[in-house]
Scaffold this motif. Structure first.
Motif, PDB file in Angstrom:
ATOM      1  N   ASP A  69      42.079  45.930  31.602  1.00 16.29           N
ATOM      2  CA  ASP A  69      41.057  45.791  30.737  1.00 16.29           C
ATOM      3  C   ASP A  69      40.951  45.366  29.272  1.00 16.29           C
ATOM      4  O   ASP A  69      39.784  44.828  28.847  1.00 16.29           O
ATOM      5  CB  ASP A  69      40.168  47.097  30.905  1.00 16.29           C
ATOM      6  N   LYS A  70      42.010  45.390  28.836  1.00 13.10           N
ATOM      7  CA  LYS A  70      42.283  44.957  27.995  1.00 13.10           C
ATOM      8  C   LYS A  70      43.088  43.802  27.940  1.00 13.10           C
ATOM      9  O   LYS A  70      43.271  42.680  26.772  1.00 13.10           O
ATOM     10  CB  LYS A  70      43.833  45.585  26.734  1.00 13.10           C
ATOM     11  N   LEU A  71      43.385  42.932  28.729  1.00 16.38           N
ATOM     12  CA  LEU A  71      43.136  41.555  29.165  1.00 16.38           C
ATOM     13  C   LEU A  71      42.325  40.213  29.190  1.00 16.38           C
ATOM     14  O   LEU A  71      41.398  41.034  29.454  1.00 16.38           O
ATOM     15  CB  LEU A  71      44.285  41.276  30.876  1.00 16.38           C
ATOM     16  N   THR A  72      42.343  39.642  28.273  1.00 19.07           N
ATOM     17  CA  THR A  72      41.552  38.579  28.589  1.00 19.07           C
ATOM     18  C   THR A  72      40.806  37.486  30.207  1.00 19.07           C
ATOM     19  O   THR A  72      42.637  38.165  30.478  1.00 19.07           O
ATOM     20  CB  THR A  72      41.759  37.123  27.332  1.00 19.07           C
ATOM     21  N   PRO A  73      40.169  36.970  30.414  1.00 19.70           N
ATOM     22  CA  PRO A  73      40.687  36.979  31.922  1.00 19.70           C
ATOM     23  C   PRO A  73      41.962  35.668  31.931  1.00 19.70           C
ATOM     24  O   PRO A  73      42.579  36.251  32.558  1.00 19.70           O
ATOM     25  CB  PRO A  73      39.287  36.329  32.591  1.00 19.70           C
ATOM     26  N   LYS A 119      36.542  42.351  38.852  1.00 16.98           N
ATOM     27  CA  LYS A 119      36.396  43.693  38.581  1.00 16.98           C
ATOM     28  C   LYS A 119      37.652  44.361  40.192  1.00 16.98           C
ATOM     29  O   LYS A 119      38.407  44.518  39.818  1.00 16.98           O
ATOM     30  CB  LYS A 119      35.589  44.383  38.499  1.00 16.98           C
TER      31      LYS A 119
END
Lengths: 303, 651
Positions: free
Chosen positions: B592-596, B581
């Motif tokens: 926050d809309k992206l994958t790690p 985070k």
């Protein structure tokens, strides 16, 4: 990458050039024991792909060209009177094979389409009161032309939902097309070679391994968030069903397996989401990427 | 479908409960809003209850509209504009109960519950004691619970639980705000409701009363300092009646005169907390002058407030001895004036005594022996006297009466003999609450006696009732053994009637005491008390400090709350997620809309120097988060290192 799956993809990619991701998705579908719908314009390699899939998986294969006058019995088979033994003998139709290629499924009348889709769901057909189980494994690979083409009967939503995935091959790159032109038609080449095919046991093992792939809490949450987005956003008249959620989980696992992991990632979910959700959400093939990306941009990835 | 049915059921249950609450309220408000209105509300509630249990069909729109018109007509006819407050409350109450009648959806139910936050506290306009407070508080809590219940579709039990928790949580804040936020005067005020129907009357006509209705309502409480040396019997003066019109004892215009002299108190001040009543006259023990602002005193030493109050009035009194030894001629005339042609027998008797005696004292002794030997009887239920010569009929006929009869007849006799005499009404007695050390005086302690003038000495008290019923002087009427049964019959079924049972008596005294403290500390916490409290707390800076401290308090409370929420999620997250985070904050896109994986790729593009660390971080993150293998201690340490390195490189 998983050894067996990488071998399969390698073989297939010799047949369908430059479409590795689509090949992986098609394989995902079959490893998840789901039926595959390929939607494309004529001449894009739909039939070649299904033919190739059957060959590399080492499965028996029948092809039915769907036309407007095709009858249910033409697929399931029928009982014919044997004049010598004075009995009715059952002559199995093309559905009694491990892979049935239903070519241009939306050209047939709804009655015939339903007969096929019922058999897909039940895993058996009943003719003249006798129940005949279908082969195991049994896959239907159906191809259909885009709906605006003339002489098509669109599949109803309830039947579309029975297809695990819908993929579309699309036009090849110009590089690939160039080599296609140089090679000429290669459809009956190489893939018929039985040495390249995997055995039924290997397929069963692969299917078992799909179930062993770990689906962690955040990935499940991400699937849930995506599904509830289609339900709550109000943008879709036919939001995703729980069957679709299950399919998303399964195909994300299969996608992870094909990529050589024993755990799924949110990226796997994103990779399969379009194919699993597209036809269920009634998104036309050519808009699928745009719509799906706009969903990804609005759904938070759980970590 | 089932969810929808569920909502309907919830709304039905909740409105049913509210209907019962309305029934109870309308019963309690009968005195203030009138029988007609309360019965119509009751009928509406019963209608609602019967529709809820499917006994009656759901009313059509036409029926509801007709009912609404009926209620409006009832309100106007039975209350009207001269009782403005009662009318407004009745309108609100009627509107709520009618709305309740046709509630079927969540939205409608919410409207009613939000309105109820205004309707229920209206009860305070009519009563402010501790029991009303508890009742209204309970109703408000219930209402909040019901609002939660219909809004969030949870069972009432759950929502009441949560509303109680929220109430408890907000209580300290509410108390702090009441105590500390400076009180502003209201921008505008409605005429206050007539919330008291009991109290003393400015005109005394005992002979028209066949049954003295004795109410056990509290008249006032008094805190007498021990050192003052006040001894019972306690005569609480309230109203002086100095004119007799043949039937009633009334107040002359002298009551409007101010007390012009200044007096030195003869003892320490004492405090009185008077309940709202229908007169503006207040009470002093014997003679006294007020030591509180806003309370005035007139020529007779009668203490009063300028306007009727619907709140308890607290004031201090300095005991004094009024300097009234001299009397002017016209005053003498006024205090001996009697209408002619009435009570010939009494006049004859008084003239006879006057001839036989030479001093006022001797006259009084004659009178006393007359009252004590002629079988006069004290009773709360004397016969009604309708003749013109009421005093004759009493003195020589019925001989049964209560304080008013004795005082009235004695004053008449004395005036006939030329002794300046006036009637005083007030209270006699008081019940000592030993724990809190105050005297409680109830309406049933109301009393009337006589004051007569002795030249060069002044006005003296004389209580003719004491000759007939000496016990009456010893204390409160409630303690009077002889009259106990009669008294209790009169009271009806209030707690007082059960004072023989120790437990009930104990409970009554406890409630009493609680109400005393409630009145003293909460209801009477006005701007003066507040500013003296603040001055005590903050010294002279109290003008701006309280407001500042409230704002600070709010900031601190909310700050702590947010910090708590933040920390809680932080500590709930595993380490790798906490670090992830932090990394999310480095990316300026919608991270926050992206994958790690995508996020790490993005960061790598942004800070190519950190790509090695990012890759390593991602692989560890993947193992912990998606592969669900716990990190070893070494890996965990490495994760922290990577975090620091990445952030360092990113800066």
């Amino acid at each position: 990458m998983n050894q067996i799956t990488s071998k399969i993809i390698e073989n297939l990619s010799q047949l369908i050039l430059g479409k590795n991701e689509q090949l992986k998705l098609a394989l995902c579908c079959l490893l998840s024991k789901g039926h595959l719908l390929i939607e494309d314009l004529p001449g894009m390699g739909k039939t070649t792909l299904s033919h190739g899939l059957a060959s590399v998986l080492g499965l028996s294969y029948q092809r039915v060209q769907f036309t407007s006058d095709l009858l249910p019995a033409d697929i399931t088979g029928s009982s014919i009177f044997n004049t010598q033994s004075h009995t009715f003998d059952f002559h199995p139709g093309p559905i009694f094979s491990q892979i049935l290629l239903a070519d241009e499924i939306n050209r047939a009348s709804p009655k015939t389409q339903s007969a096929l889709l019922e058999a897909m769901e039940e895993g058996q057909v009943t003719i003249d009161g006798h129940t005949h189980p279908l082969a195991q494994p049994f896959f239907v690979i159906a191809t259909q032309n885009p709906l605006h083409q003339s002489g098509t009967h669109p599949l109803p939503e309830s039947q579309l939902d029975r297809f695990f995935m819908r993929i579309s091959l699309g036009y090849p790159d110009s590089e690939v097309e160039k080599s296609l032109i140089q090679q000429g038609n290669k459809r009956d080449l190489d893939v018929a070679d039985p040495s390249l095919a995997i055995s039924n046991e290997q397929l069963a093992v692969l299917q078992d391994e799909v179930m062993k792939v770990k689906l962690s809490e955040p990935v499940v949450q991400y699937i849930l968030d995506l599904v509830s987005f289609t339900r709550d956003s109000g943008e879709f008249s036919d939001p995703l069903s729980p069957r679709a959620s299950i399919a998303l989980g399964l195909s994300a696992r299969a996608h992870a397996l094909i990529n050589g992991r024993d755990f799924a990632l949110p990226d796997d979910v994103q990779a399969v989401f379009g194919c699993v959700a597209g036809h269920r959400l009634n998104i036309p093939c050519n808009e699928q990427n745009t719509v799906v990306n706009s969903i990804f941009e609005r759904v938070t990835v759980a970590v | 479908m089932s969810a929808k049915a569920n909502v309907k059921e919830l709304v039905r249950q909740n409105t049913l409960i509210t209907s019962f609450a309305y029934c109870g309220l309308s019963l309690l408000l009968v005195q203030s809003l009138g029988y007609v209105f309360c019965v119509s509300i009751l009928l509406i509630c019963i209608f609602k209850i019967s529709t809820s249990v499917d006994a009656v069909k759901y009313p059509s729109k036409l029926v509801v509209n007709l009912l609404a018109i009926t209620v409006i007509v009832v309100v106007f006819l039975s209350l009207g504009f001269n009782q403005a407050i009662e009318m407004f409350v009745a309108m609100l109450f009627g509107a709520c109960s009618l709305k309740m009648l046709n509630v079927s959806t969540t939205k409608q139910a919410q409207a009613v519950y939000i309105l109820n936050f205004f309707t229920y506290p209206c009860f305070y306009l009519f009563s402010q004691n501790i029991l009303s407070f508890l009742l209204v508080a309970a109703l408000l809590l219930l209402n909040l619970g019901q609002l939660f219940s219909v809004t969030h579709r949870v069972p009432l039990k759950v929502s009441i639980n949560s509303s109680v928790r929220k109430f408890v949580f907000s209580l300290p804040l509410a108390i702090a705000m009441v105590v500390l936020v400076p009180k502003l005067p209201p921008f505008w005020q409605l005429p206050s409701a007539k919330n008291a129907s009991t109290g003393l009357s400015e005109n005394v006509d005992p002979f028209q009363i066949s049954e003295l209705s004795r109410s056990s309502e509290l008249a006032f409480r008094a805190l007498l300092p021990d050192a003052n040396g006040f001894e019972p019997p306690f005569y609480w003066r309230a109203i002086v009646h100095d004119r007799f019109d043949g039937k009633k004892w009334v107040m002359s215009d002298l009551q409007n005169r101010f007390l012009s002299k200044t007096y030195e108190p003869t003892a320490a001040n004492y405090t009185v907390i008077a309940s709202p009543s229908n007169t503006r006259w207040l009470y002093t023990l014997d003679e006294g002058i007020p030591a509180s602002k806003g309370i005035r005193v007139n020529y007779f030493g009668m203490v009063y407030q300028r306007h009727l109050s619907n709140k308890p009035t607290q004031y201090e009194v300095s005991p004094v001895k009024l300097d009234d030894a001299r009397m002017s001629r016209w005053e003498y005339n006024l205090n001996t004036a009697l209408p002619s042609d009435i009570n010939p027998k009494a006049i004859a008797l008084a003239k006879e005594w006057d001839a036989q005696t030479s001093s006022t004292q001797a006259f009084i002794a004659k009178m006393e022996s007359f009252y004590t030997t002629q079988n006069f009887e004290y009773s709360l239920t004397p016969p009604r006297i309708n003749s013109k010569d009421t005093i004759d009929a009493f003195l020589f006929g019925s001989k049964v009466g209560f304080c008013g009869h004795f005082a009235s007849s004695a004053a008449f006799l004395m005036r006939t003999a030329g002794i300046p005499t006036r009637l005083v009404s007030g209270y006699l007695g008081g019940q000592l609450n030993e724990e809190s050390n105050y005297y409680a005086v109830y309406q049933y302690d109301a009393h009337a006696w006589v004051e007569y003038y002795v030249p060069q000495v002044g006005w003296q008290r004389l209580d003719p009732t004491a000759w007939v019923s000496p016990q009456r002087m010893l204390g409160s009427l409630a303690d009077l053994q002889d009259l106990e049964d009669e008294f209790k019959d009169n009271l009806g079924l209030s707690l007082q009637a059960f004072s023989n049972f120790a437990a009930v008596n104990w409970l009554r005294l406890q409630l009493e005491q609680l109400d005393f403290h409630w009145t003293r500390w909460v209801l009477n916490f006005d701007d003066k008390k507040q500013s003296s409290l603040l001055e005590m707390l903050f010294g002279n800076k109290h003008k701006f400090l309280p407001a500042l401290s409230v704002i600070l308090l709010l900031v601190i409370v909310f700050g702590c709350w947010f910090a708590y929420l933040n920390l809680r999620t932080r500590f709930n997250d595993p380490k790798e997620v906490r670090i992830y985070k932090k990394l999310m904050m480095l990316s300026d896109e919608k991270s926050d809309k992206l994958t790690p994986k995508q996020l790490c790729e993005n960061l790598k593009v942004k800070w190519p120097s950190a790509s090695k660390e990012l890759d390593e971080f991602y692989s560890l993150f993947e193992i912990a988060r998606f592969h669900m293998r716990p990190l070893s201690a070494k890996q965990s340490r490495r994760l922290s290192q990577l975090n620091k390195q990445i952030i360092k490189k990113a800066k």
